[in-house]
Design a protein around this motif. Structure first.
Motif, mmCIF file in Angstrom:
data_model
loop_
_atom_site.group_PDB
_atom_site.id
_atom_site.type_symbol
_atom_site.label_atom_id
_atom_site.label_comp_id
_atom_site.label_asym_id
_atom_site.label_seq_id
_atom_site.Cartn_x
_atom_site.Cartn_y
_atom_site.Cartn_z
ATOM 1 N N PRO A 81 -10.244 2.529 0.993
ATOM 2 C CA PRO A 81 -9.231 3.587 1.087
ATOM 3 C C PRO A 81 -7.911 3.231 0.402
ATOM 4 O O PRO A 81 -7.209 4.123 -0.085
ATOM 5 N N GLY A 82 -7.585 1.951 0.357
ATOM 6 C CA GLY A 82 -6.302 1.553 -0.232
ATOM 7 C C GLY A 82 -6.218 1.799 -1.726
ATOM 8 O O GLY A 82 -5.129 1.876 -2.293
ATOM 9 N N THR A 83 -7.379 1.945 -2.376
ATOM 10 C CA THR A 83 -7.341 2.109 -3.834
ATOM 11 C C THR A 83 -7.012 3.550 -4.229
ATOM 12 O O THR A 83 -6.910 3.858 -5.412
ATOM 13 N N ALA A 84 -6.854 4.445 -3.226
ATOM 14 C CA ALA A 84 -6.417 5.809 -3.538
ATOM 15 C C ALA A 84 -5.001 5.786 -4.100
ATOM 16 O O ALA A 84 -4.584 6.702 -4.797
ATOM 17 N N TYR A 85 -4.234 4.735 -3.780
ATOM 18 C CA TYR A 85 -2.883 4.592 -4.314
ATOM 19 C C TYR A 85 -2.873 3.493 -5.357
ATOM 20 O O TYR A 85 -3.552 2.490 -5.218
ATOM 21 N N ARG A 86 -2.046 3.702 -6.370
ATOM 22 C CA ARG A 86 -1.954 2.673 -7.395
ATOM 23 C C ARG A 86 -0.942 1.601 -6.979
ATOM 24 O O ARG A 86 0.037 1.362 -7.692
ATOM 25 N N THR A 87 -1.165 1.000 -5.824
ATOM 26 C CA THR A 87 -0.294 -0.084 -5.369
ATOM 27 C C THR A 87 -0.261 -1.170 -6.434
ATOM 28 O O THR A 87 0.778 -1.714 -6.766
ATOM 29 N N ILE A 88 -1.441 -1.491 -6.937
ATOM 30 C CA ILE A 88 -1.545 -2.365 -8.096
ATOM 31 C C ILE A 88 -2.576 -1.753 -9.041
ATOM 32 O O ILE A 88 -3.251 -0.786 -8.688
ATOM 33 N N ASP A 89 -2.658 -2.300 -10.237
ATOM 34 C CA ASP A 89 -3.567 -1.760 -11.234
ATOM 35 C C ASP A 89 -4.967 -2.301 -10.949
ATOM 36 O O ASP A 89 -5.312 -3.396 -11.350
ATOM 37 N N TRP A 90 -5.766 -1.511 -10.189
ATOM 38 C CA TRP A 90 -7.097 -1.962 -9.817
ATOM 39 C C TRP A 90 -7.995 -2.096 -11.039
ATOM 40 O O TRP A 90 -7.806 -1.353 -11.983
ATOM 41 N N PRO A 91 -9.016 -2.932 -11.021
ATOM 42 C CA PRO A 91 -9.358 -3.871 -9.957
ATOM 43 C C PRO A 91 -8.412 -5.081 -9.929
ATOM 44 O O PRO A 91 -7.769 -5.388 -10.918
ATOM 45 N N TYR A 92 -8.360 -5.749 -8.777
ATOM 46 C CA TYR A 92 -7.535 -6.930 -8.617
ATOM 47 C C TYR A 92 -8.070 -8.044 -9.513
ATOM 48 O O TYR A 92 -9.283 -8.257 -9.596
ATOM 49 N N ARG A 93 -7.163 -8.700 -10.214
ATOM 50 C CA ARG A 93 -7.568 -9.760 -11.148
ATOM 51 C C ARG A 93 -6.803 -11.037 -10.864
ATOM 52 O O ARG A 93 -5.619 -10.991 -10.534
ATOM 53 N N GLU A 94 -7.475 -12.144 -11.029
ATOM 54 C CA GLU A 94 -6.809 -13.438 -10.914
ATOM 55 C C GLU A 94 -7.342 -14.372 -11.989
ATOM 56 O O GLU A 94 -8.321 -14.050 -12.683
ATOM 57 N N GLY A 95 -6.704 -15.529 -12.115
ATOM 58 C CA GLY A 95 -7.150 -16.472 -13.128
ATOM 59 C C GLY A 95 -6.703 -17.888 -12.824
ATOM 60 O O GLY A 95 -5.752 -18.105 -12.074
ATOM 61 N N LEU A 96 -7.438 -18.838 -13.377
ATOM 62 C CA LEU A 96 -7.092 -20.255 -13.242
ATOM 63 C C LEU A 96 -7.252 -20.925 -14.601
ATOM 64 O O LEU A 96 -8.042 -20.469 -15.443
ATOM 65 N N ARG A 97 -6.512 -22.006 -14.785
ATOM 66 C CA ARG A 97 -6.791 -22.851 -15.933
ATOM 67 C C ARG A 97 -8.099 -23.571 -15.637
ATOM 68 O O ARG A 97 -8.437 -23.799 -14.471
ATOM 69 N N LEU A 98 -8.872 -23.918 -16.675
ATOM 70 C CA LEU A 98 -10.205 -24.490 -16.424
ATOM 71 C C LEU A 98 -10.148 -25.764 -15.578
ATOM 72 O O LEU A 98 -10.974 -25.951 -14.685
ATOM 73 N N ASP A 99 -9.123 -26.612 -15.843
ATOM 74 C CA ASP A 99 -9.068 -27.849 -15.043
ATOM 75 C C ASP A 99 -8.760 -27.555 -13.577
ATOM 76 O O ASP A 99 -9.205 -28.278 -12.684
ATOM 77 N N GLU A 100 -8.031 -26.469 -13.324
ATOM 78 C CA GLU A 100 -7.793 -26.062 -11.932
ATOM 79 C C GLU A 100 -9.088 -25.551 -11.313
ATOM 80 O O GLU A 100 -9.411 -25.836 -10.160
ATOM 81 N N ALA A 101 -9.827 -24.782 -12.119
ATOM 82 C CA ALA A 101 -11.082 -24.202 -11.618
ATOM 83 C C ALA A 101 -12.102 -25.291 -11.301
ATOM 84 O O ALA A 101 -12.892 -25.163 -10.368
ATOM 85 N N LEU A 102 -12.083 -26.377 -12.087
ATOM 86 C CA LEU A 102 -13.072 -27.447 -11.903
ATOM 87 C C LEU A 102 -12.612 -28.504 -10.900
ATOM 88 O O LEU A 102 -13.355 -29.424 -10.576
ATOM 89 N N HIS A 103 -11.376 -28.370 -10.405
ATOM 90 C CA HIS A 103 -10.857 -29.369 -9.467
ATOM 91 C C HIS A 103 -11.679 -29.354 -8.170
ATOM 92 O O HIS A 103 -12.050 -28.289 -7.681
ATOM 93 N N PRO A 104 -11.957 -30.543 -7.625
ATOM 94 C CA PRO A 104 -12.797 -30.585 -6.414
ATOM 95 C C PRO A 104 -12.248 -29.807 -5.220
ATOM 96 O O PRO A 104 -13.009 -29.425 -4.339
ATOM 97 N N LEU A 105 -10.938 -29.566 -5.181
ATOM 98 C CA LEU A 105 -10.385 -28.800 -4.050
ATOM 99 C C LEU A 105 -10.706 -27.310 -4.147
ATOM 100 O O LEU A 105 -10.660 -26.582 -3.165
ATOM 101 N N THR A 106 -10.990 -26.835 -5.368
ATOM 102 C CA THR A 106 -11.196 -25.404 -5.581
ATOM 103 C C THR A 106 -12.600 -25.013 -5.159
ATOM 104 O O THR A 106 -13.580 -25.517 -5.704
ATOM 105 N N ILE A 107 -12.659 -24.094 -4.181
ATOM 106 C CA ILE A 107 -13.981 -23.709 -3.684
ATOM 107 C C ILE A 107 -14.171 -22.193 -3.734
ATOM 108 O O ILE A 107 -13.225 -21.429 -3.859
ATOM 109 N N MET A 108 -15.450 -21.809 -3.649
ATOM 110 C CA MET A 108 -15.823 -20.429 -3.394
ATOM 111 C C MET A 108 -16.242 -20.404 -1.928
ATOM 112 O O MET A 108 -17.237 -21.045 -1.557
ATOM 113 N N ALA A 109 -15.464 -19.693 -1.101
ATOM 114 C CA ALA A 109 -15.762 -19.682 0.327
ATOM 115 C C ALA A 109 -16.742 -18.573 0.651
ATOM 116 O O ALA A 109 -16.634 -17.457 0.147
ATOM 117 N N THR A 110 -17.701 -18.912 1.499
ATOM 118 C CA THR A 110 -18.693 -17.934 1.945
ATOM 119 C C THR A 110 -18.723 -17.821 3.464
ATOM 120 O O THR A 110 -19.465 -17.007 4.013
#
Lengths: 227, 299
Positions: free
Chosen positions: B160-189
């Motif tokens: 329902p929140g996407t009815a308003y252009r609070t932000i430019d959907w879809p939500y996007r994010e990014g990391l530098r590759l070394d940040e993405a490969l850092h052992p602390l960076t996880i995909m939580a399930t």
């Protein structure tokens, strides 16, 4: 408002009729009852916050509830004159109570921010100076202080015509309140814009009336001061 | 590459929720007795994870509304089964990866992390997840990839929140590759060993514990490896307030509020603020990634 004549002719009498029927009840309602009813919610919210009934982050919740209610009451106070003039609903008797309550909510909002939210004295001043939305909010509070302090019969007598000038500060105060809300929202949010639009409409209605009055002619003696 | 990092925050023991709740009562009950000193020092560390209720009812997930309770109220509408993640760009094996296939390949472990929101509140969350590096290795990172871009699901009928252009959907994010490969960076399930609830970003979300929470993008449907810094939602919307890096840094304020301190959720109406730690307490692990960078410039 320019509506098609037939719509206006049909809707208008029905609205004003219903509102007009409210007036006798409102006349009977004592002002102290409004003060009492208005002062209760903050107490209830405080109790809810202290007992875990305002969610897991009660400080922000309490702060936002108080701030939003203060803005709503300020807007209601601003609406009293147009409601009477355009819709025939007479809340004039309660206008002072509405204004004083608005300031009470605003003071509570400020106190929650100072004592529960920021806590650190050095940071309070830094926030006021460095954070534009807090600067605007504080300016609004300071502008509303003189009208709040002069909301009594003694001040009306003492200040005479200057009393009205002092109370015109509310116009600026409420705009700053709406702006404060807009500035603290993250992203493009609709609610602060709705508040600002209502404030804008209510202020424009006043300008319109002032322009209609012919300059130079004295107001009829029996007219209530309508500003 | 799993098990490259050991939890430094602990439950004391692997505390199930009800025991954790009881423990708090125990600590409260000890106050006023001779044991209060020991108990006090324990609670002063505030290393115990937040409760399930705290973690799952106070969320920012603007696709379901801007109120903190909105995600808990509305996120159940989001269908998370079936779910697949499109991995494309500079990878050897681009394609749609189903969530089940991903899970069967990954080693899920528990990570108890500090979580610091840019709004100056924080929690301790016991995540279950796998290292993003393992997922990217499965897709095969190509030479020349320098960044990872992420996208959240956009399904207006369930959001329902996407009815308003609070932000430019879809939500996007990014990391530098070394940040993405850092052992602390996880995909939580998961959280507390249970599948992650929708309001927390089901079925899989990023968790980058040394960055502000909005970097940890939820309900991911696409990962793209690129050679250019990808645009991210908040830094596109308000570039003066949000940068690409968004590392937790008590010395670099957000223009609208100070980042020097934070409030740990769960302390109630009279909760005290506490100082925010550099890189959210992960300075030893990640400071080297940013050596020589001006962090006030690259906020």
């Amino acid at each position: 408002m320019k509506w098609p004549a037939f719509t206006r002719a049909w809707i208008w009498p029905r609205i004003t009729d219903v509102l007009d029927r409210l007036n006798p009840y409102l006349r009977k309602l004592p002002v102290w009852a409004v003060y009492l009813a208005g002062a209760l919610p903050p107490m209830v919210w405080l109790w809810m916050g202290a007992t875990g009934r305002l969610g897991v982050e009660p400080i922000s919740a309490l702060e936002h509830k108080l701030g939003e209610a203060a803005l709503q009451l300020l807007i209601l106070g601003l609406a009293v004159t147009p409601l009477r003039r355009h819709l025939g609903l007479n809340l004039m008797k309660f206008r002072r109570a509405i204004g004083v309550l608005a300031f009470f909510y605003l003071s509570m909002h400020l106190l929650v921010w100072l004592l529960l939210d920021v806590q650190i004295p050095q940071q309070i001043w830094a926030d006021i100076v460095k954070r534009p939305y807090i600067t605007v909010g504080m300016a609004g509070f300071l502008l509303l202080l003189p009208p709040a302090l002069t909301s009594n019969n003694f001040s009306v007598r003492r200040l005479g015509p200057r009393w009205r000038s002092v109370h015109r500060l509310v116009y600026v105060g409420v705009v700053l309140g709406g702006l404060h809300y807009l500035m603290l929202a993250k992203g493009f949010q609709i609610e602060p814009l709705i508040y600002l639009t209502i404030i804008g409409v209510l202020l424009l209605l006043r300008l319109q009336v002032q322009r209609k009055r012919q300059p130079g002619l004295p107001e009829p003696r029996n007219s209530l001061k309508q500003v | 590459m799993a098990h490259r990092w050991k939890n430094d925050l602990s439950y004391g023991d692997v505390t199930p929720e009800h025991v954790y709740l009881n423990r708090r009562q125990v600590i409260a009950g000890l106050a006023g007795t001779g044991l209060a000193v020991a108990a006090g020092s324990l609670s002063a560390e505030t290393l115990e994870p937040n409760s399930w209720e705290e973690i799952t009812t106070y969320n920012n997930f603007y696709e379901f509304g801007t109120g903190k309770e909105d995600p808990a109220k509305y996120a159940h509408q989001m269908k998370t089964d079936p779910w697949s993640v499109k991995i494309d760009g500079l990878v050897d094996n681009p394609g749609e990866y189903s969530f089940q296939d991903i899970l069967s390949e990954m080693t899920v472990e528990e990570r108890i992390y500090r979580f610091r929101c840019v709004e100056a509140w924080s929690m301790i969350v016991p995540w279950n997840g796998f290292e993003l590096g393992d997922l990217l290795a499965m897709a095969g990172v190509q030479e020349g990839a320098k960044y990872a871009a992420f996208e959240t699901l956009l399904r207006p009928s369930e959001m329902p929140g996407t009815a308003y252009r609070t932000i430019d959907w879809p939500y996007r994010e990014g990391l530098r590759l070394d940040e993405a490969l850092h052992p602390l960076t996880i995909m939580a399930t998961g959280i507390y060993g249970k599948p992650i609830p929708n309001q927390n970003g089901a079925p899989l979300r990023l968790v980058v514990p040394w960055k502000y929470g909005f970097k940890s993008i939820k309900s991911i449907v696409r990962i793209t490896l690129t050679d250019k810094e990808p645009p991210t939602s908040w830094s596109t919307l308000i570039p003066g307030e949000y940068g690409f890096y968004s590392n937790v840094n008590p010395k670099v304020d957000h223009p609208r509020w100070s980042q020097a301190s934070e409030r740990r959720i769960g302390g109630g109406l009279f909760s005290k603020r506490q100082p925010t730690l550099m890189f959210n307490g992960y300075e030893n692990e990640v400071a080297s990634l940013y050596e020589g960078m001006d962090l006030a410039q690259n906020y």
